[in-house]
Design a protein around this motif. Sequence first.
Motif, PDB file in Angstrom:
ATOM      1  N   CYS A   1       8.863  -0.611  -7.536  1.00 23.29           N
ATOM      2  CA  CYS A   1       7.921  -0.888  -6.433  1.00 23.29           C
ATOM      3  C   CYS A   1       8.450  -0.305  -5.125  1.00 23.29           C
ATOM      4  N   ILE A   2       9.724  -0.536  -4.850  1.00 29.38           N
ATOM      5  CA  ILE A   2      10.330  -0.051  -3.599  1.00 29.38           C
ATOM      6  C   ILE A   2      10.279   1.482  -3.555  1.00 29.38           C
ATOM      7  N   GLN A   3      10.590   2.113  -4.678  1.00 27.66           N
ATOM      8  CA  GLN A   3      10.544   3.584  -4.742  1.00 27.66           C
ATOM      9  C   GLN A   3       9.111   4.104  -4.577  1.00 27.66           C
ATOM     10  N   ALA A   4       8.143   3.366  -5.129  1.00 28.84           N
ATOM     11  CA  ALA A   4       6.736   3.773  -4.975  1.00 28.84           C
ATOM     12  C   ALA A   4       6.345   3.731  -3.495  1.00 28.84           C
ATOM     13  N   LEU A   5       6.818   2.697  -2.783  1.00 30.60           N
ATOM     14  CA  LEU A   5       6.510   2.585  -1.348  1.00 30.60           C
ATOM     15  C   LEU A   5       7.219   3.676  -0.552  1.00 30.60           C
ATOM     16  N   ARG A   6       8.462   3.969  -0.933  1.00 29.79           N
ATOM     17  CA  ARG A   6       9.249   4.974  -0.186  1.00 29.79           C
ATOM     18  C   ARG A   6       8.688   6.375  -0.373  1.00 29.79           C
ATOM     19  N   THR A   7       8.256   6.680  -1.595  1.00 25.15           N
ATOM     20  CA  THR A   7       7.899   8.074  -1.911  1.00 25.15           C
ATOM     21  C   THR A   7       6.393   8.303  -1.991  1.00 25.15           C
ATOM     22  N   GLY A   8       5.616   7.221  -2.077  1.00 22.67           N
ATOM     23  CA  GLY A   8       4.168   7.377  -2.260  1.00 22.67           C
ATOM     24  C   GLY A   8       3.769   7.743  -3.676  1.00 22.67           C
ATOM     25  N   MET A   9       4.742   7.787  -4.582  1.00 15.31           N
ATOM     26  CA  MET A   9       4.460   8.169  -5.971  1.00 15.31           C
ATOM     27  C   MET A   9       4.476   6.931  -6.869  1.00 15.31           C
TER      28      MET A   9
ATOM     29  N   LEU B   1      -8.257  -1.972 -16.282  1.00 13.94           N
ATOM     30  CA  LEU B   1      -7.859  -1.585 -14.925  1.00 13.94           C
ATOM     31  C   LEU B   1      -7.336  -0.152 -14.966  1.00 13.94           C
ATOM     32  N   ASP B   2      -7.006   0.390 -13.787  1.00 17.66           N
ATOM     33  CA  ASP B   2      -6.400   1.725 -13.746  1.00 17.66           C
ATOM     34  C   ASP B   2      -4.892   1.579 -13.901  1.00 17.66           C
ATOM     35  N   TYR B   3      -4.376   1.938 -15.068  1.00 17.87           N
ATOM     36  CA  TYR B   3      -2.965   1.704 -15.393  1.00 17.87           C
ATOM     37  C   TYR B   3      -2.073   2.929 -15.155  1.00 17.87           C
ATOM     38  N   VAL B   4      -2.516   3.880 -14.354  1.00 17.19           N
ATOM     39  CA  VAL B   4      -1.726   5.087 -14.073  1.00 17.19           C
ATOM     40  C   VAL B   4      -1.298   5.725 -15.406  1.00 17.19           C
ATOM     41  N   ALA B   5      -2.286   6.002 -16.233  1.00 13.62           N
ATOM     42  CA  ALA B   5      -2.020   6.430 -17.599  1.00 13.62           C
ATOM     43  C   ALA B   5      -1.283   7.764 -17.662  1.00 13.62           C
ATOM     44  N   ASN B   6      -0.116   7.724 -18.265  1.00  8.26           N
ATOM     45  CA  ASN B   6       0.632   8.904 -18.736  1.00  8.26           C
ATOM     46  C   ASN B   6       1.161   9.866 -17.677  1.00  8.26           C
ATOM     47  N   LYS B   7       0.549   9.909 -16.508  1.00  4.71           N
ATOM     48  CA  LYS B   7       1.033  10.821 -15.448  1.00  4.71           C
ATOM     49  C   LYS B   7       1.187  10.035 -14.143  1.00  4.71           C
ATOM     50  N   PRO B   8       2.227  10.363 -13.358  1.00  4.61           N
ATOM     51  CA  PRO B   8       2.381   9.664 -12.077  1.00  4.61           C
ATOM     52  C   PRO B   8       1.211   9.998 -11.152  1.00  4.61           C
ATOM     53  N   GLN B   9       0.972   9.135 -10.182  1.00  4.46           N
ATOM     54  CA  GLN B   9      -0.095   9.406  -9.200  1.00  4.46           C
ATOM     55  C   GLN B   9       0.474   9.355  -7.795  1.00  4.46           C
ATOM     56  N   LYS B  10      -0.032  10.228  -6.934  1.00  7.81           N
ATOM     57  CA  LYS B  10       0.335  10.214  -5.508  1.00  7.81           C
ATOM     58  C   LYS B  10      -0.687   9.326  -4.806  1.00  7.81           C
ATOM     59  N   ARG B  11      -0.250   8.162  -4.283  1.00 11.42           N
ATOM     60  CA  ARG B  11      -1.207   7.218  -3.696  1.00 11.42           C
ATOM     61  C   ARG B  11      -0.796   6.679  -2.332  1.00 11.42           C
ATOM     62  N   ASP B  12       0.476   6.656  -2.025  1.00 13.51           N
ATOM     63  CA  ASP B  12       0.973   6.120  -0.755  1.00 13.51           C
ATOM     64  C   ASP B  12       0.539   4.668  -0.480  1.00 13.51           C
TER      65      ASP B  12
ATOM     66  N   SER C   1       5.997 -13.597  -8.829  1.00 15.84           N
ATOM     67  CA  SER C   1       5.385 -12.419  -8.191  1.00 15.84           C
ATOM     68  C   SER C   1       6.087 -12.171  -6.860  1.00 15.84           C
ATOM     69  N   THR C   2       6.358 -10.915  -6.585  1.00 13.45           N
ATOM     70  CA  THR C   2       7.039 -10.548  -5.342  1.00 13.45           C
ATOM     71  C   THR C   2       6.254  -9.430  -4.678  1.00 13.45           C
ATOM     72  N   ILE C   3       6.087  -9.506  -3.351  1.00 16.12           N
ATOM     73  CA  ILE C   3       5.357  -8.453  -2.638  1.00 16.12           C
ATOM     74  C   ILE C   3       6.302  -7.708  -1.690  1.00 16.12           C
ATOM     75  N   PHE C   4       6.270  -6.388  -1.799  1.00 13.88           N
ATOM     76  CA  PHE C   4       7.101  -5.509  -0.973  1.00 13.88           C
ATOM     77  C   PHE C   4       6.209  -4.741  -0.006  1.00 13.88           C
ATOM     78  N   LYS C   5       6.735  -4.483   1.187  1.00 14.88           N
ATOM     79  CA  LYS C   5       5.996  -3.743   2.211  1.00 14.88           C
ATOM     80  C   LYS C   5       6.716  -2.427   2.492  1.00 14.88           C
ATOM     81  N   LYS C   6       5.934  -1.390   2.624  1.00 18.67           N
ATOM     82  CA  LYS C   6       6.488  -0.076   2.965  1.00 18.67           C
ATOM     83  C   LYS C   6       7.146  -0.159   4.346  1.00 18.67           C
ATOM     84  N   PHE C   7       8.291   0.489   4.504  1.00 17.39           N
ATOM     85  CA  PHE C   7       8.954   0.513   5.813  1.00 17.39           C
ATOM     86  C   PHE C   7       8.419   1.683   6.625  1.00 17.39           C
ATOM     87  N   ILE C   8       7.935   1.364   7.800  1.00 24.96           N
ATOM     88  CA  ILE C   8       7.464   2.416   8.709  1.00 24.96           C
ATOM     89  C   ILE C   8       8.286   2.325   9.986  1.00 24.96           C
ATOM     90  N   SER C   9       9.004   3.390  10.295  1.00 27.00           N
ATOM     91  CA  SER C   9       9.928   3.328  11.443  1.00 27.00           C
ATOM     92  C   SER C   9       9.188   3.475  12.765  1.00 27.00           C
TER      93      SER C   9
END
Lengths: 77, 415
Positions: free
Chosen positions: B355-363, B379-390, B407-415
């Motif tokens: 999750c943290i890496q998805a927030l950091r990279t948008g992937m 649902l949309d399970y990001v089947a088989n290929k990564p998605q660029k979503r940010d 359940s844990t919720i992470f927030k993207k860091f914006i400087s």
Amino acid sequence: MELQDKVIKLVSEATKMDAANISLNTSFVDDLNLDSLDMVELMMKMEDEFGVEIPEDETENLKSIGDVVTYLKAKSH
Amino acid sequence: MKINRVAVTGIGAICGLGNSLNEVWENALAGKSGISTLERHKTEGWAVNFGGEVKNFKLNPELMELKDQDRFDLFNQYALHAGDEAIKMSGILDSGYEKSKIGIIFGTGLGGFPHIEMNHQAYLEKGPRRVSPFFIPSVIPNMAPGLMSIHYGFQGINFSIASACASSAHALGVAATEIMMGRQDAMISGGTEAVITGYTIAGFSNMKALSRRNEEPTRASRPYDVDRDGFVMGEGAGIIVLENYDKAVARGAKILAEIVGFGASADAHHITAPHPEGLGALICMNQALELSGIRKEDVGYINAHGTSTPLGDIAETQAIKKAFGDHAKNLRVSSTKSMTGHLLGAAGGLESIFCIQALRTGMLPPTINLENQDPQCDLDYVANKPQKRDPQYALNNSFGFGGTNSSTIFKKFIS
């Protein structure tokens, strides 16, 4: 292999210390920094290797490699 | 009482996909499988002979003396390995925090099963005098935080949480709470597990919980696919360094993300089967959303529990649809267990890192092996290929036997 060398080899393998740095005078606590759990494990390995039983109260007198060699020699007679 | 914000400043990972964060993340985005025929055991007579084993692992002797590496069960060693990566990344050793304000809470579902099995064998064959004096210290689940505290001198809160496959997610939530309350300035958390052994596999496979796809190990973990037939055992660790956000900013730390929500609940339904409508999981996601104070529409990505069991994947899907309503169809939900296998007590730690890496990279990492989607998993399970979503927020679900949820919720860091 001499009994002394066998004991040194076993201790070297158990403690991952170079056998060249282990001699008859080497102390388990002062030189090899072994604690009481290390000693119990080491004595188990001695028992398996040399086919003897070392009662717990007797292990307290085995403070160096030399003590163990002397003890094992006495046991085998 | 003032509630402190919680920053993530370090992450470290080891699992079947690789022995470092970068290796694991690159392989996850490439959609690789970390599952293979087991190499560390003779598996004759086993119902299941594959899993997500860590490969080519050698712990740095600076983290544990060589003689101790023979003694301490692998889950301890994986925690020290991934923990070292996370701690180095965070820079907390140079933070100036008091040692008593740095704590460790890990999740471990089972503890040292390999050494329990080994010592039991010695006990039966050679008698009680051949049970190792290191047996108990090696296998107790809190020895991983214990060894880490001894190595680094961290004298804050120190224990392990055992709540089956939700263990490290619960650990992370409790660790975050310690910082929110101001009792600790930094926490090392996440979890570790290493129980791929004959005993454990027999236990899980006799429950009919495991995939039996022995001939095609890389295709065995297939969440949301109609041909899924159970989970695949994985192992490893996901360790995360948390800090008081303001103190992390003040010391100039590089912030990777924030933890903003945490929920925990029980199904109160069955020892191993999930609540069929996912009601426990729903309570838990709602709690996390409430604590975070965000709108559910703000969540863009869910790293699902998604173990590839016939019942579990449907129940979680139902819970997500109930929790997010119309927004569920906009969400991207993936199960990285399709690639790593199920790390049991360490799953929540590793998947929080995804999750943290998805927030950091948008992937977003994919769900692999999703060839024929189960109509009940819609649902949309990001089947088989990564998605660029940010995504701006990501949620991790972890559920465990006993009907326990996190359940844990992470927030993207914006400087």
